[in-house]
Design an enzyme around this catalytic site. Structure first.
Site, mmCIF file in Angstrom:
data_model
loop_
_atom_site.group_PDB
_atom_site.id
_atom_site.type_symbol
_atom_site.label_atom_id
_atom_site.label_comp_id
_atom_site.label_asym_id
_atom_site.label_seq_id
_atom_site.Cartn_x
_atom_site.Cartn_y
_atom_site.Cartn_z
ATOM 1 N N SER A 147 18.917 66.931 100.605
ATOM 2 C CA SER A 147 18.661 66.393 99.405
ATOM 3 C C SER A 147 17.234 66.121 99.413
ATOM 4 O O SER A 147 16.447 65.548 100.224
ATOM 5 C CB SER A 147 19.163 64.981 99.273
ATOM 6 N N HIS A 206 20.140 70.312 97.350
ATOM 7 C CA HIS A 206 20.629 69.270 96.653
ATOM 8 C C HIS A 206 19.604 68.585 95.827
ATOM 9 O O HIS A 206 18.381 68.226 96.257
ATOM 10 C CB HIS A 206 21.267 68.040 97.528
ATOM 11 N N ASP A 236 18.265 65.756 92.827
ATOM 12 C CA ASP A 236 18.846 64.345 92.178
ATOM 13 C C ASP A 236 17.929 64.312 90.945
ATOM 14 O O ASP A 236 16.778 64.305 91.036
ATOM 15 C CB ASP A 236 18.612 63.561 93.306
ATOM 16 N N MET A 284 17.591 61.465 87.992
ATOM 17 C CA MET A 284 17.889 60.240 87.589
ATOM 18 C C MET A 284 17.085 60.041 86.485
ATOM 19 O O MET A 284 15.935 60.402 85.988
ATOM 20 C CB MET A 284 17.354 59.277 88.541
ATOM 21 N N HIS A 335 22.596 67.142 90.864
ATOM 22 C CA HIS A 335 23.429 65.996 90.829
ATOM 23 C C HIS A 335 22.714 65.248 89.719
ATOM 24 O O HIS A 335 21.811 64.570 89.788
ATOM 25 C CB HIS A 335 23.245 65.248 92.254
ATOM 26 N N MET A 386 22.499 62.004 87.538
ATOM 27 C CA MET A 386 22.490 60.741 87.423
ATOM 28 C C MET A 386 22.070 60.384 86.265
ATOM 29 O O MET A 386 21.007 59.561 85.959
ATOM 30 C CB MET A 386 21.739 59.954 88.747
ATOM 31 N N MET A 441 30.180 59.386 96.126
ATOM 32 C CA MET A 441 28.784 58.631 96.529
ATOM 33 C C MET A 441 29.100 57.605 97.513
ATOM 34 O O MET A 441 30.041 56.947 97.306
ATOM 35 C CB MET A 441 28.541 57.969 95.318
ATOM 36 N N ASP A 473 27.441 61.932 99.434
ATOM 37 C CA ASP A 473 26.036 61.767 99.345
ATOM 38 C C ASP A 473 25.789 60.159 99.666
ATOM 39 O O ASP A 473 26.355 59.421 98.848
ATOM 40 C CB ASP A 473 25.763 62.201 97.837
HETATM 41 C C1 DX5 Z 1 21.089 58.958 95.733
HETATM 42 C C2 DX5 Z 1 20.908 60.349 95.950
HETATM 43 C C3 DX5 Z 1 21.056 61.195 97.105
HETATM 44 C C4 DX5 Z 1 19.922 60.778 98.294
HETATM 45 C C5 DX5 Z 1 20.553 60.482 99.658
HETATM 46 O O1 DX5 Z 1 21.156 58.466 94.478
HETATM 47 O O2 DX5 Z 1 22.134 60.926 95.126
HETATM 48 O O3 DX5 Z 1 21.032 62.437 97.026
HETATM 49 O O4 DX5 Z 1 18.846 61.621 98.329
HETATM 50 O O5 DX5 Z 1 19.550 59.888 100.376
HETATM 51 P P1 DX5 Z 1 20.183 59.658 101.920
HETATM 52 O O6 DX5 Z 1 20.552 60.949 102.466
HETATM 53 O O7 DX5 Z 1 18.623 59.286 102.514
HETATM 54 O O8 DX5 Z 1 20.787 58.580 101.893
HETATM 55 ZN ZN ZN Z 2 22.530 63.122 95.347
#
Ligand code: DX5
Ligand code: ZN
Length: 216
Positions: A8, A33, A35, A37, A66, A68, A137, A175
């Protein structure tokens, strides 16, 4: 096929994104990966279109994006144009999940559905044949570096049984809070794709950490 590893980039050094992308290229990792948001679906804002464009310039492996964000159907073609290969949308963010999944496939990407920790896997009973992957998740989405929620292992086992009962090839991704302790537990529970942020990028030797995850 062994365990798929998707580091990620949320935990990468954004001032050295090219360097960190090149590390992932050189490593045994399978995907990137990414993310996204929006500050509404989750209480944080991460990266958007211009940064994904920059990642795509350097990444030599598929982008596992991903989302969000609320109502992700609004942005399916945008993320296709940015170079997403896999598009993860949250079950909780889609009014018409089946339509959104079809949109993603028609746009040429692999559709994946993501479940928050409180959402039971049983809600997927009728959509499972239509998706390539389910992302469970194992933390509440929004932040890296949180603690793995142990009940995710029960969900993974139940989902693995559902996939087998339906004779599907659906991948199951996890994740949040993945490290040397939780990764083997997840794989044992039926997970085949590991996302890891702070564990990979916070380690002394990320290439070696990725290699260890690949062995599981
Ligand atoms: C959180 C993200 C993850 C995040 C995971 O909302 O979706 O992908 O980067 O981070 P770690 O591996 O540090 O828990
Ligand atoms: Zn993620």
């Amino acid at each position: 096929m062994g365990t798929i590893v998707s580091p990620s980039l949320l935990a990468a050094d954004f001032g050295n994104l090219q360097r960190d992308c090149e590390m992932v290229n050189r490593s045994e990792a399978d995907w990137f990966h990414v993310d996204v948001m929006d500050g509404v679906f989750v209480p944080n804002i991460s990266i958007g279109m211009p940064v994904i464009k920059a990642i795509k310039r350097h990444a030599q492996k598929p982008l596992d994006v991903h989302l969000m964000i609320v109502d992700p159907s609004r942005y399916v073609s945008t993320f296709r144009d940015l170079g997403a290969d896999i598009l993860n949308v949250h079950y909780e963010a889609c009014q018409h999940l089946h339509r959104t999944i079809e949109q993603i496939r028609q746009a040429g990407m692999k559709p994946a559905v993501t479940l928050n920790p409180h959402t039971p896997v049983e809600v997927l009973e009728d959509i499972l044949p239509d998706v390539d992957m389910v992302l469970l998740m194992s933390v509440n989405p929004g932040f890296g570096g949180q603690k793995f929620i142990p009940n995710t292992l029960n969900k993974a086992r139940r989902l693995r049984a559902m996939v087998e009962r339906k004779k599907l090839n659906t991948l199951i991704e996890v994740d949040g809070g993945i490290d040397q302790t939780t990764a083997p537990q997840a794989v044992e529970a039926g997970i085949n794709v590991l996302v890891a942020g702070s564990y990979v990028f916070g380690s002394k030797n990320p290439i070696e950490t990725i290699a260890q995850l690949k062995k599981l």
